[in-house]
Design an enzyme around this catalytic site. Structure first.
Site, mmCIF file in Angstrom:
data_model
loop_
_atom_site.group_PDB
_atom_site.id
_atom_site.type_symbol
_atom_site.label_atom_id
_atom_site.label_comp_id
_atom_site.label_asym_id
_atom_site.label_seq_id
_atom_site.Cartn_x
_atom_site.Cartn_y
_atom_site.Cartn_z
ATOM 1 N N TRP A 57 -4.201 -8.849 32.094
ATOM 2 C CA TRP A 57 -3.890 -9.957 31.180
ATOM 3 C C TRP A 57 -3.923 -9.544 29.709
ATOM 4 O O TRP A 57 -3.483 -10.293 28.848
ATOM 5 C CB TRP A 57 -4.895 -11.110 31.386
ATOM 6 N N ASN A 58 -4.457 -8.353 29.379
ATOM 7 C CA ASN A 58 -4.720 -8.096 27.956
ATOM 8 C C ASN A 58 -3.480 -7.747 27.138
ATOM 9 O O ASN A 58 -3.456 -7.996 25.938
ATOM 10 C CB ASN A 58 -5.847 -7.064 27.771
ATOM 11 N N LYS B 54 3.725 -8.308 40.081
ATOM 12 C CA LYS B 54 2.707 -9.359 40.096
ATOM 13 C C LYS B 54 1.879 -9.273 38.812
ATOM 14 O O LYS B 54 1.041 -8.390 38.665
ATOM 15 C CB LYS B 54 1.778 -9.205 41.303
ATOM 16 N N PRO B 55 2.131 -10.180 37.872
ATOM 17 C CA PRO B 55 1.339 -10.170 36.633
ATOM 18 C C PRO B 55 -0.032 -10.798 36.865
ATOM 19 O O PRO B 55 -0.274 -11.409 37.911
ATOM 20 C CB PRO B 55 2.178 -11.039 35.694
ATOM 21 N N ALA B 56 -0.909 -10.658 35.880
ATOM 22 C CA ALA B 56 -2.249 -11.246 35.994
ATOM 23 C C ALA B 56 -2.157 -12.772 36.031
ATOM 24 O O ALA B 56 -1.300 -13.368 35.376
ATOM 25 C CB ALA B 56 -3.103 -10.811 34.803
ATOM 26 N N GLU C 203 -3.459 3.165 35.730
ATOM 27 C CA GLU C 203 -3.987 3.102 34.360
ATOM 28 C C GLU C 203 -5.217 2.215 34.410
ATOM 29 O O GLU C 203 -5.105 0.992 34.484
ATOM 30 C CB GLU C 203 -2.936 2.527 33.412
ATOM 31 N N LEU C 204 -6.390 2.823 34.363
ATOM 32 C CA LEU C 204 -7.612 2.071 34.663
ATOM 33 C C LEU C 204 -8.499 1.909 33.423
ATOM 34 O O LEU C 204 -8.030 2.028 32.303
ATOM 35 C CB LEU C 204 -8.347 2.754 35.820
ATOM 36 N N CYS D 274 -8.210 -1.269 26.861
ATOM 37 C CA CYS D 274 -8.780 -0.112 27.558
ATOM 38 C C CYS D 274 -9.059 1.010 26.563
ATOM 39 O O CYS D 274 -9.894 1.868 26.803
ATOM 40 C CB CYS D 274 -7.825 0.357 28.633
ATOM 41 N N GLU E 298 -17.760 -0.851 30.126
ATOM 42 C CA GLU E 298 -16.605 -1.191 29.291
ATOM 43 C C GLU E 298 -16.887 -2.575 28.692
ATOM 44 O O GLU E 298 -16.926 -3.577 29.415
ATOM 45 C CB GLU E 298 -15.347 -1.203 30.164
ATOM 46 N N SER F 190 -1.786 4.386 21.110
ATOM 47 C CA SER F 190 -0.694 3.810 21.911
ATOM 48 C C SER F 190 0.626 3.978 21.173
ATOM 49 O O SER F 190 0.745 3.531 20.030
ATOM 50 C CB SER F 190 -0.944 2.315 22.140
HETATM 51 P P1 NAD Z 1 -8.284 -6.489 36.940
HETATM 52 O O1 NAD Z 1 -8.438 -5.171 37.599
HETATM 53 O O2 NAD Z 1 -9.253 -7.556 37.267
HETATM 54 O O3 NAD Z 1 -6.838 -7.102 37.277
HETATM 55 C C1 NAD Z 1 -5.670 -6.359 37.070
HETATM 56 C C2 NAD Z 1 -4.598 -6.880 38.007
HETATM 57 O O4 NAD Z 1 -4.996 -6.657 39.350
HETATM 58 C C3 NAD Z 1 -4.330 -8.378 37.880
HETATM 59 O O5 NAD Z 1 -2.957 -8.607 38.029
HETATM 60 C C4 NAD Z 1 -5.090 -8.953 39.062
HETATM 61 O O6 NAD Z 1 -4.556 -10.166 39.549
HETATM 62 C C5 NAD Z 1 -4.906 -7.858 40.088
HETATM 63 N N1 NAD Z 1 -5.917 -7.841 41.141
HETATM 64 C C6 NAD Z 1 -7.228 -8.174 41.031
HETATM 65 N N2 NAD Z 1 -7.843 -8.008 42.225
HETATM 66 C C7 NAD Z 1 -6.897 -7.562 43.098
HETATM 67 C C8 NAD Z 1 -6.918 -7.207 44.483
HETATM 68 N N3 NAD Z 1 -8.021 -7.264 45.213
HETATM 69 N N4 NAD Z 1 -5.773 -6.794 45.048
HETATM 70 C C9 NAD Z 1 -4.640 -6.718 44.305
HETATM 71 N N5 NAD Z 1 -4.553 -7.036 43.004
HETATM 72 C C10 NAD Z 1 -5.677 -7.451 42.401
HETATM 73 O O7 NAD Z 1 -8.202 -6.180 35.383
HETATM 74 P P2 NAD Z 1 -8.055 -7.220 34.176
HETATM 75 O O8 NAD Z 1 -9.343 -7.917 33.985
HETATM 76 O O9 NAD Z 1 -6.809 -8.032 34.348
HETATM 77 O O10 NAD Z 1 -7.768 -6.209 32.959
HETATM 78 C C11 NAD Z 1 -8.768 -5.533 32.293
HETATM 79 C C12 NAD Z 1 -8.894 -4.104 32.800
HETATM 80 O O11 NAD Z 1 -7.646 -3.441 32.676
HETATM 81 C C13 NAD Z 1 -9.867 -3.298 31.973
HETATM 82 O O12 NAD Z 1 -10.690 -2.526 32.804
HETATM 83 C C14 NAD Z 1 -8.961 -2.399 31.138
HETATM 84 O O13 NAD Z 1 -9.544 -1.206 30.713
HETATM 85 C C15 NAD Z 1 -7.829 -2.167 32.068
HETATM 86 N N6 NAD Z 1 -6.637 -1.767 31.321
HETATM 87 C C16 NAD Z 1 -6.262 -0.458 31.384
HETATM 88 C C17 NAD Z 1 -5.140 -0.030 30.673
HETATM 89 C C18 NAD Z 1 -4.686 1.402 30.743
HETATM 90 O O14 NAD Z 1 -3.539 1.661 30.390
HETATM 91 N N7 NAD Z 1 -5.524 2.344 31.151
HETATM 92 C C19 NAD Z 1 -4.412 -0.935 29.887
HETATM 93 C C20 NAD Z 1 -4.843 -2.269 29.834
HETATM 94 C C21 NAD Z 1 -5.965 -2.660 30.581
#
Ligand code: NAD
Length: 492
Positions: A165-166, A189-191, A265-266, A299, A395, A455
């Protein structure tokens, strides 16, 4: 616009239409079960829209279409694919006001930041429009000279794209741009917190002339069901995920069933190192950027500031003054620099991390107390932070900057690397040799040298260790969506 689009009538005086249904096979459609869910504005708690809540049946429909469309899209001349991406880039800029407002309303970031995200996000389409016509191959001979080796590059196949979502726009374009350029179809599938921007992006792709079925969007409150179906099906060939390390691990395990290609990308836990010879003006400016872009919900956010003992007092005082001067409020108001956090859980997490640090002896240089209501949290600088605080190994994802002190470069490197993550690090020094030396020893995918921003659509974004696999952006980004195929031809 179709009658399936609703108008936004919010706290702002801007009115425009945006889609609220699933986008499958080029059509706006309700979820098969007819369910909907609320999208809320984190600044007010008000419901912005009720949008289609897709489930397994919708996931199946979307993937079937992406699979059926794959060959035709792969066969579409690269120049045509390129021109569609180029038109989509231009349309994003034409609709920048609407997109920026949707980002601000559903995600909370200030409008100026949202506009920055729109430019950044659009740029991936322009970049990959240019890459689409430059996918080459290779030709060589075997060692004994008896075989011609011709190497072609082909699209991986239907891609599963899952975003956080960020950065509701840029995380989508950073994946969809190279996927389309390479000739791959997409199920996206977006957030659940920020689906409106993603649906608007689908609307733009459709305006740009993208053929039906090439990109399909399923919004849902049951991500595990939808994404789980896609990964389990054996029909999708690639997973491109941005999100938390925790969810990334689950998806990697699921993707292993059919040995899918993955780009992950975590999370991050970025060290921000200020050496004794750093220009303090530059370091303070860099810290504001690296910490406060997106209210710390990035991130790449500076998570641990390591400042040399000789300059720690001056740096902390000046950084805290700058942080204290930032203006909080709803993102659409003029002059607001810090918006609300995404939800109550995020706020509670930040409050608890600060409480823990203070209990272990940290001094609050500014901030530290959340206002009594809403999801705003003030920019916070903590000094004299003990290394065993929870926020040193978590984090933070909020506007909190813990400052730790170090006395020599070896110590800075050791402490910076003492984490499971390895996305990005920042180094501030006037000595270029020292910068290269430190950069070489840091276990990360990206290093900002005298800057708080890495970025860039032209660079390979990505991490090592638990921060992920693969790179997005630059001439490297398209590789994630291509496979090599080699043809062996006897030489007679
Ligand atoms: P999240 O992992 O909770 O969710 C990310 C996506 O995964 C969402 O679309 C969510 O609906 C989906 N999701 C959640 N649980 C799932 C499951 N069990 N099965 C399938 N899909 C599932 O992350 P968030 O809270 O939306 O975003 C924040 C995180 O993203 C932070 O850890 C941040 O560091 C990371 N992030 C990383 C980068 C990068 O490029 N490395 C960029 C932006 C954000």
């Amino acid at each position: 616009m179709t009658d399936t689009m609703a108008r936004v009538a919010s706290e702002t005086d801007m009115t425009f239409e945006f889609p609220q249904q699933l986008f499958i096979d080029g059509a706006w459609t309700d979820a098969a079960a007819g369910d909907r869910f609320d999208v809320t504005n984190p600044a007010t708690g008000a419901v912005l829209a009720q949008i289609a809540d897709g489930r397994r049946d919708d996931a199946r429909r979307a993937l079937d279409v992406a699979v059926a469309t794959q060959q035709a899209w792969a066969d579409t001349p690269p120049r045509e694919r390129s021109e569609i991406l180029r038109r989509a880039y231009e349309l994003i800029l034409e609709h920048a006001d609407e997109l920026a407002m949707l980002i601000t309303l559903e995600m909370g970031k200030p409008l100026a930041d949202a506009r920055g995200e729109v430019s950044y996000g659009a740029e991936f389409f322009r970049w990959f429009a240019e890459e689409a016509v430059r996918v080459g191959g290779d030709h060589t001979l075997s060692g004994d000279g008896k075989t011609r080796i011709i190497v072609t590059r082909e699209p991986v196949g239907p891609c599963v794209v899952v975003t956080p979502w960020n950065f509701p726009l840029a995380m989508g374009t950073r994946k969809i741009g190279p996927a389309l350029a390479a000739g791959c179809t997409v199920v996206f599938k977006p957030a659940e917190q920020t689906p409106l921007t993603a649906l608007y992006l689908a609307h733009i792709l459709s305006l740009a002339g993208l053929p039906d079925g090439v990109v399909n969007v399923v919004t849902t409150t049951t991500p595990a069901e939808v994404v789980g179906y896609w990964l389990d099906s054996g029909q999708a060939r690639k997973l491109s995920f941005t999100g938390s390390t925790e969810v990334g691990r689950i998806l990697l395990a699921q993707a292993s069933k059919h040995v899918m290609r993955t780009s992950m990308e975590l999370g991050g836990n970025a060290p921000f190192i200020v050496c004794s010879d750093a220009d303090i003006d530059t370091a303070v400016e860099g810290a504001i950027t690296a910490k406060m872009r997106n209210m710390g919900e990035a991130c790449t956010a500076a998570n641990r500031l390591y400042v040399h003992a000789d300059v720690v007092e001056e740096f902390t005082r000046r950084f805290a003054e700058r942080m204290a001067a930032l203006r909080l409020g709803p993102g659409w108001e003029d002059g607001v620099q810090v918006g609300p956090l995404i939800d109550a859980d995020a706020l509670r997490k930040v409050e608890s991390l600060v409480r823990d640090a203070v209990e272990r002896g940290a001094r609050v240089a500014t901030g530290g107390e959340s206002p009594s209501e809403g999801l705003l949290y003030p920019p916070t600088v903590l000094a004299d932070v003990s290394p065993d605080c929870e926020l040193a190994s978590t984090e933070i994802f909020g506007p909190v900057a813990p400052v730790f002190t170090f006395t020599d470069d070896d110590e800075a490197v050791r402490r910076a690397n003492d984490t499971e993550w390895g996305l990005v690090a920042y180094i501030f020094t006037r000595d270029i040799d020292r910068a290269f030396r430190l950069a070489g020893r840091l276990e990360v995918g990206m290093v900002g040298i005298n800057t708080g921003l890495v970025s860039n659509p032209a660079g390979p974004f990505g991490g090592v260790k638990s921060s992920g696999i693969g790179r997005e952006g630059g001439r490297w980004g398209i590789d994630e969506y291509l496979e090599y195929k080699y043809l062996a031809i006897p030489r007679r």
